[in-house]
Design a protein around this motif. Structure first.
Motif, PDB file in Angstrom:
ATOM      1  N   LYS A 155      10.989  10.902  11.471  1.00  0.00           N
ATOM      2  CA  LYS A 155      12.119  11.425  12.252  1.00  0.00           C
ATOM      3  C   LYS A 155      11.915  11.227  13.750  1.00  0.00           C
ATOM      4  CE  LYS A 155      13.466  14.955   8.905  1.00  0.00           C
ATOM      5  NZ  LYS A 155      13.512  16.407   8.633  1.00  0.00           N
ATOM      6  N   VAL A 156      10.657  11.037  14.183  1.00  0.00           N
ATOM      7  CA  VAL A 156      10.381  10.955  15.620  1.00  0.00           C
ATOM      8  C   VAL A 156       9.699   9.660  16.053  1.00  0.00           C
ATOM      9  CG1 VAL A 156      10.274  13.463  15.874  1.00  0.00           C
ATOM     10  CG2 VAL A 156       8.168  12.193  15.424  1.00  0.00           C
ATOM     11  N   LEU A 157       9.207   8.872  15.128  1.00  0.00           N
ATOM     12  CA  LEU A 157       8.405   7.701  15.466  1.00  0.00           C
ATOM     13  C   LEU A 157       9.175   6.409  15.240  1.00  0.00           C
ATOM     14  CD1 LEU A 157       5.458   7.183  16.393  1.00  0.00           C
ATOM     15  CD2 LEU A 157       4.883   6.820  14.006  1.00  0.00           C
ATOM     16  N   VAL A 158       9.101   5.501  16.210  1.00  0.00           N
ATOM     17  CA  VAL A 158       9.658   4.155  16.063  1.00  0.00           C
ATOM     18  C   VAL A 158       8.536   3.269  15.544  1.00  0.00           C
ATOM     19  CG1 VAL A 158      10.673   2.197  17.288  1.00  0.00           C
ATOM     20  CG2 VAL A 158      11.230   4.537  17.999  1.00  0.00           C
ATOM     21  N   ILE A 159       8.813   2.517  14.467  1.00  0.00           N
ATOM     22  CA  ILE A 159       7.758   1.659  13.930  1.00  0.00           C
ATOM     23  C   ILE A 159       8.230   0.214  13.831  1.00  0.00           C
ATOM     24  CG2 ILE A 159       6.604   3.522  12.699  1.00  0.00           C
ATOM     25  CD1 ILE A 159       7.736   2.301  10.091  1.00  0.00           C
ATOM     26  N   ASP A 160       7.264  -0.707  13.978  1.00  0.00           N
ATOM     27  CA  ASP A 160       7.508  -2.146  13.837  1.00  0.00           C
ATOM     28  C   ASP A 160       7.113  -2.655  12.460  1.00  0.00           C
ATOM     29  OD1 ASP A 160       8.533  -2.658  16.352  1.00  0.00           O
ATOM     30  OD2 ASP A 160       6.654  -3.436  17.182  1.00  0.00           O
ATOM     31  N   GLU A 161       6.165  -1.941  11.828  1.00  0.00           N
ATOM     32  CA  GLU A 161       5.599  -2.438  10.566  1.00  0.00           C
ATOM     33  C   GLU A 161       4.914  -1.297   9.844  1.00  0.00           C
ATOM     34  OE1 GLU A 161       2.158  -5.646   9.121  1.00  0.00           O
ATOM     35  OE2 GLU A 161       2.486  -5.294  11.256  1.00  0.00           O
ATOM     36  N   ALA A 162       4.818  -1.425   8.523  1.00  0.00           N
ATOM     37  CA  ALA A 162       4.048  -0.486   7.707  1.00  0.00           C
ATOM     38  C   ALA A 162       3.094  -1.295   6.835  1.00  0.00           C
ATOM     39  CB  ALA A 162       4.964   0.358   6.849  1.00  0.00           C
ATOM     40  N   ILE A 163       1.854  -0.849   6.788  1.00  0.00           N
ATOM     41  CA  ILE A 163       0.824  -1.529   6.000  1.00  0.00           C
ATOM     42  C   ILE A 163       0.347  -0.575   4.910  1.00  0.00           C
ATOM     43  CG2 ILE A 163      -1.429  -2.672   6.041  1.00  0.00           C
ATOM     44  CD1 ILE A 163      -0.936  -3.051   9.134  1.00  0.00           C
ATOM     45  N   PHE A 164       0.380  -1.053   3.677  1.00  0.00           N
ATOM     46  CA  PHE A 164      -0.051  -0.270   2.524  1.00  0.00           C
ATOM     47  C   PHE A 164      -1.208  -0.968   1.822  1.00  0.00           C
ATOM     48  CE2 PHE A 164       4.480   0.753   2.928  1.00  0.00           C
ATOM     49  CZ  PHE A 164       4.480   2.144   2.799  1.00  0.00           C
ATOM     50  N   ALA A 165      -1.933  -0.210   1.021  1.00  0.00           N
ATOM     51  CA  ALA A 165      -2.935  -0.803   0.141  1.00  0.00           C
ATOM     52  C   ALA A 165      -2.220  -1.493  -1.012  1.00  0.00           C
ATOM     53  CB  ALA A 165      -3.886   0.265  -0.385  1.00  0.00           C
ATOM     54  N   GLU A 166      -2.671  -2.662  -1.361  1.00  0.00           N
ATOM     55  CA  GLU A 166      -2.111  -3.424  -2.476  1.00  0.00           C
ATOM     56  C   GLU A 166      -2.071  -2.581  -3.760  1.00  0.00           C
ATOM     57  OE1 GLU A 166      -0.324  -6.601  -4.103  1.00  0.00           O
ATOM     58  OE2 GLU A 166      -1.117  -6.773  -2.082  1.00  0.00           O
ATOM     59  N   GLU A 167      -3.086  -1.765  -3.947  1.00  0.00           N
ATOM     60  CA  GLU A 167      -3.213  -0.960  -5.163  1.00  0.00           C
ATOM     61  C   GLU A 167      -2.093   0.064  -5.336  1.00  0.00           C
ATOM     62  OE1 GLU A 167      -7.383  -2.273  -3.974  1.00  0.00           O
ATOM     63  OE2 GLU A 167      -5.550  -1.664  -2.960  1.00  0.00           O
ATOM     64  N   ALA A 168      -1.415   0.430  -4.244  1.00  0.00           N
ATOM     65  CA  ALA A 168      -0.331   1.411  -4.330  1.00  0.00           C
ATOM     66  C   ALA A 168       0.788   0.912  -5.249  1.00  0.00           C
ATOM     67  CB  ALA A 168       0.222   1.725  -2.948  1.00  0.00           C
ATOM     68  N   LYS A 169       0.993  -0.402  -5.276  1.00  0.00           N
ATOM     69  CA  LYS A 169       2.072  -0.966  -6.096  1.00  0.00           C
ATOM     70  C   LYS A 169       1.791  -0.856  -7.588  1.00  0.00           C
ATOM     71  CE  LYS A 169       2.140  -4.981  -3.949  1.00  0.00           C
ATOM     72  NZ  LYS A 169       2.551  -6.343  -3.536  1.00  0.00           N
ATOM     73  N   SER A 170       0.517  -0.848  -7.984  1.00  0.00           N
ATOM     74  CA  SER A 170       0.196  -0.826  -9.412  1.00  0.00           C
ATOM     75  C   SER A 170      -0.342   0.527  -9.896  1.00  0.00           C
ATOM     76  CB  SER A 170      -0.828  -1.920  -9.744  1.00  0.00           C
ATOM     77  OG  SER A 170      -2.011  -1.735  -8.997  1.00  0.00           O
ATOM     78  N   VAL A 171      -1.037   1.259  -9.043  1.00  0.00           N
ATOM     79  CA  VAL A 171      -1.638   2.527  -9.469  1.00  0.00           C
ATOM     80  C   VAL A 171      -0.637   3.678  -9.411  1.00  0.00           C
ATOM     81  CG1 VAL A 171      -3.480   4.199  -9.014  1.00  0.00           C
ATOM     82  CG2 VAL A 171      -3.942   1.759  -8.783  1.00  0.00           C
ATOM     83  N   THR A 172       0.163   3.733  -8.353  1.00  0.00           N
ATOM     84  CA  THR A 172       1.147   4.815  -8.193  1.00  0.00           C
ATOM     85  C   THR A 172       2.503   4.228  -7.780  1.00  0.00           C
ATOM     86  OG1 THR A 172       0.373   5.143  -5.921  1.00  0.00           O
ATOM     87  CG2 THR A 172      -0.565   6.583  -7.597  1.00  0.00           C
ATOM     88  N   PRO A 173       3.081   3.353  -8.614  1.00  0.00           N
ATOM     89  CA  PRO A 173       4.282   2.628  -8.195  1.00  0.00           C
ATOM     90  C   PRO A 173       5.496   3.510  -7.885  1.00  0.00           C
ATOM     91  CG  PRO A 173       3.859   2.268 -10.531  1.00  0.00           C
ATOM     92  CD  PRO A 173       2.671   2.984  -9.961  1.00  0.00           C
ATOM     93  N   GLU A 174       5.751   4.553  -8.673  1.00  0.00           N
ATOM     94  CA  GLU A 174       6.913   5.407  -8.412  1.00  0.00           C
ATOM     95  C   GLU A 174       6.743   6.157  -7.098  1.00  0.00           C
ATOM     96  OE1 GLU A 174       5.077   5.805 -11.336  1.00  0.00           O
ATOM     97  OE2 GLU A 174       6.335   4.600 -12.644  1.00  0.00           O
ATOM     98  N   PHE A 175       5.555   6.657  -6.869  1.00  0.00           N
ATOM     99  CA  PHE A 175       5.252   7.380  -5.631  1.00  0.00           C
ATOM    100  C   PHE A 175       5.394   6.433  -4.440  1.00  0.00           C
ATOM    101  CE2 PHE A 175       2.937  10.069  -2.731  1.00  0.00           C
ATOM    102  CZ  PHE A 175       3.095  11.348  -3.254  1.00  0.00           C
TER     103      PHE A 175
END
Length: 132
Positions: free
Chosen positions: A60-80
């Motif tokens: 709500k308060v931060l302007v961002i240019d990019e977000a970096i996630f761990a690759e594992e997030a897509k397979s271990v906790t995909p819905e989250f």
């Protein structure tokens, strides 16, 4: 006295000090903190505050240019992970790196905000944008 928004004084200070291309990490309760990186620990019990709740308020308060996630997030906790992506601005570029690399990148962050989240791989590196 603030009547809305983020009340946590340390988190408020950290957010107001961020500049273009600075990195802010929002992490689960177990994310390690590299030496020299400021730790903002919000967690006070398992699951509270939750990662998604904290991400939503910060967005709500931060302007961002990019977000970096761990690759594992897509397979271990995909819905989250999908819920986290929906909290970001629609056109945000996303990057994925292995979790071991993710932890190395956090050493360059201005601060790491720890939540009480106990769901694995619920971490994001937010690369700050410019408000104008």
């Amino acid at each position: 006295m603030l009547k809305s928004g983020i009340f946590h004084p340390q988190l408020n200070r950290v957010l107001s000090e961020l500049r273009h291309k600075d990195m802010l990490v929002i992490g689960d309760a177990g994310l390690p903190i590299p030496k020299g990186v400021e730790r903002v620990d919000l967690g006070w019990k398992a699951g509270s505050p939750g990662y998604l709740e904290v991400l939503e308020e910060i967005m709500k308060v931060l302007v961002i240019d990019e977000a970096i996630f761990a690759e594992e997030a897509k397979s271990v906790t995909p819905e989250f992970h999908e819920k986290a992506k929906k909290l970001l601005p629609e056109d945000t570029p996303l990057s994925y790196v292995p979790h071991t690399e993710f932890k190395k990148i956090t050493a360059d962050a201005k601060a790491i905000v720890l939540t009480g989240e106990f769901t694995g791989y619920t971490n994001v590196i937010l690369v700050c944008g410019c408000a104008y």
